[in-house]
Design a protein around this motif. Structure first.
Motif, short mmCIF file in Angstrom:
data_model
loop_
_atom_site.label_atom_id
_atom_site.label_comp_id
_atom_site.label_asym_id
_atom_site.label_seq_id
_atom_site.Cartn_x
_atom_site.Cartn_y
_atom_site.Cartn_z
N LYS A 49 11.65 11.29 13.12
CA LYS A 49 11.35 9.86 13.12
C LYS A 49 10.38 9.54 11.98
O LYS A 49 10.52 8.54 11.27
CB LYS A 49 10.73 9.47 14.47
CG LYS A 49 10.67 7.98 14.69
CD LYS A 49 10.22 7.67 16.11
CE LYS A 49 10.29 6.18 16.38
NZ LYS A 49 9.89 5.85 17.75
N SER A 100 12.38 9.70 8.67
CA SER A 100 13.61 8.91 8.53
C SER A 100 13.59 7.93 7.34
O SER A 100 14.64 7.75 6.70
CB SER A 100 13.95 8.19 9.84
OG SER A 100 12.86 7.39 10.25
N LEU A 104 18.92 8.94 16.92
CA LEU A 104 17.68 8.56 16.24
C LEU A 104 17.98 8.02 14.84
O LEU A 104 17.47 6.97 14.43
CB LEU A 104 16.73 9.76 16.15
CG LEU A 104 15.57 9.61 15.15
CD1 LEU A 104 14.52 8.63 15.68
CD2 LEU A 104 14.92 10.95 14.83
N ALA A 146 17.43 4.37 13.20
CA ALA A 146 16.53 4.26 12.04
C ALA A 146 17.28 3.86 10.77
O ALA A 146 16.70 3.85 9.68
CB ALA A 146 15.81 5.59 11.82
#
Length: 419
Positions: free
Chosen positions: A322, A325, A365, A369
């Motif tokens: 995360k 990203s 994820l 993103a």
């Protein structure tokens, strides 16, 4: 007792004289040269007869001691003086490489003569290698035709393993490089080498002696660029060698990029600085985005000490990815880049067993993103995945893919209603 003492100096003197005479014979190759040249003159240009003569003469003449003289004669027709000229006062023969026809077939036939000779007298291997290194340093002393013949012969001998690629070090001599002799010689040499084998065999031989990344040194420093090398050798009809060098440079640039990326990440450099650096390297070294995203993924995943417990590693991976990203998103501007990243994730999760259950969570994820988009995910699911862990990962992705398809259908129908 006295008589015995008086005899010792006389005996010692005799011994000294014998040694001196032996010493003189040992380092006088003239007689050896005369025997070889006379024999070659009698055989004429029949190279089968030449090979038989050389084979038989090895039993009578001292090849070990006069290896340099022997090879000088076979290549140049007589003993070479420093610089590559033939001594005027010495015997010569036209039964040699330099006096032969300038074509590949003739050089292949001469290569067989050297092969048979060295197979018969194995101790000549080192002497022959030293001879070729010397001849390469003497290139400026030879005519263009003589250089061409030597280049073709050397290429054939490199192809059949009689010579080791390390002899090419002689071509990096500063004067030869500066005057363009090295590059011109290399063209003829590589043509005959690749003709005998192929570019993969040539590349393998160069790698073994750490010369696969040195070919650009055939040109002066101000011309050592991939563009110049490619243009020169492509125009000379060696496109495969040009492509090989370009690939080598790209591989080197990719390794350097990955190393620098890992250092920047470990220092915690701002993403905007990292993105700027990567884009400059892409442009400078002509590295396509799909290749870059693979390098970034590997770099991102190598900066962490991963938990060995499967139930904890997924959570750790999501938190870590995360954070990164935005960096990954900067280099997935093409569908092919997104697909490459998906395949890299699949391979990583398969190769690192603790990640097997984390695949779907990572993809979701990246979707949220905006690193990955619908189309590449659906394409991966349908037919672009690889075999590694295929059934496990497709099962994991099943519900998410169905949701994507439904979302896509809804957006299409909404667009139709709007029309």
């Amino acid at each position: 007792m006295n008589n015995q003492k008086q005899q010792k100096p006389t005996l010692s003197g005799q011994r000294f004289k014998t040694r001196k005479r032996d010493e003189k014979e040992r380092f006088d190759p003239t007689q050896f040269q005369d025997c070889i040249i006379q024999g070659l003159t009698e055989t004429g240009t029949d190279l089968e007869a030449v090979a038989k003569f050389l084979d038989a003469s090895g039993a009578k003449l001292d090849y070990r001691r006069y290896a340099e003289t022997l090879f000088d004669i076979l290549v140049a027709g007589g003993m070479l003086a420093p610089g590559g000229t033939l001594a005027d006062d010495m015997m010569r023969t036209d039964v040699c490489v330099f006096a032969a026809q300038e074509d590949l077939e003739t050089m292949q036939a001469f290569a067989q003569v050297f092969n048979k000779l060295i197979r018969r007298y194995k101790y000549l291997e080192k002497g022959f290698e030293d001879e070729v290194k010397k001849l390469l340093l003497f290139l400026k002393g030879f005519s263009e035709s003589e250089r061409n013949k030597l280049a073709m012969l050397t290429g054939v001998l490199l192809a059949n393993g009689t010579l080791n690629a390390s002899i090419l070090n002689s071509l990096y001599n500063e004067n030869l490089v500066k005057e363009g002799v090295s590059a011109a010689f290399a063209v003829k040499l590589f043509k005959s080498w690749i003709n005998e084998k192929d570019i993969n065999a040539v590349a393998s031989s160069l790698r073994k002696v750490s010369m696969d990344n040195r070919l650009m040194e055939l040109f002066p420093a101000n011309k050592q660029s991939v563009e110049h090398f490619t243009k020169y050798f492509t125009e000379a009809g060696l496109k495969e060698l040009s492509e090989y060098v370009r690939n080598q440079q790209t591989i080197g640039a990719r390794k350097e990029l990955q190393k620098e990326l890992q250092e920047q990440m470990s220092r915690g450099d701002p993403f905007k600085d990292i993105i700027l650096y990567v884009k400059e390297e892409m442009k400078k070294n002509n590295i396509p985005e799909p290749v870059v995203i693979g390098i970034i993924w590997s770099s991102v995943m190598s900066t962490v000490e991963w938990n060995k417990k499967e139930e904890l590693v997924a959570e750790q991976a999501i938190k870590h990815l995360k954070q990164y990203s935005p960096l990954l998103a900067a280099f997935t501007t093409q569908g092919q880049s997104e697909l490459t990243l998906l395949l890299k994730i699949q391979e990583y999760c398969y190769d690192n067993i603790h990640f097997m259950k984390a695949f779907q969570k990572i993809v979701v994820l990246f979707y949220k993103a905006e690193v990955l988009s619908e189309e590449p995910i659906l394409k991966w699911y349908k037919d672009a995945h690889v075999a590694k862990g295929k059934s496990v990962f497709l099962e994991q992705m099943k519900k998410f893919v169905e949701w994507l398809k439904n979302a896509e259908e809804e957006s299409e129908s909404e667009a139709e209603e709007g029309d």
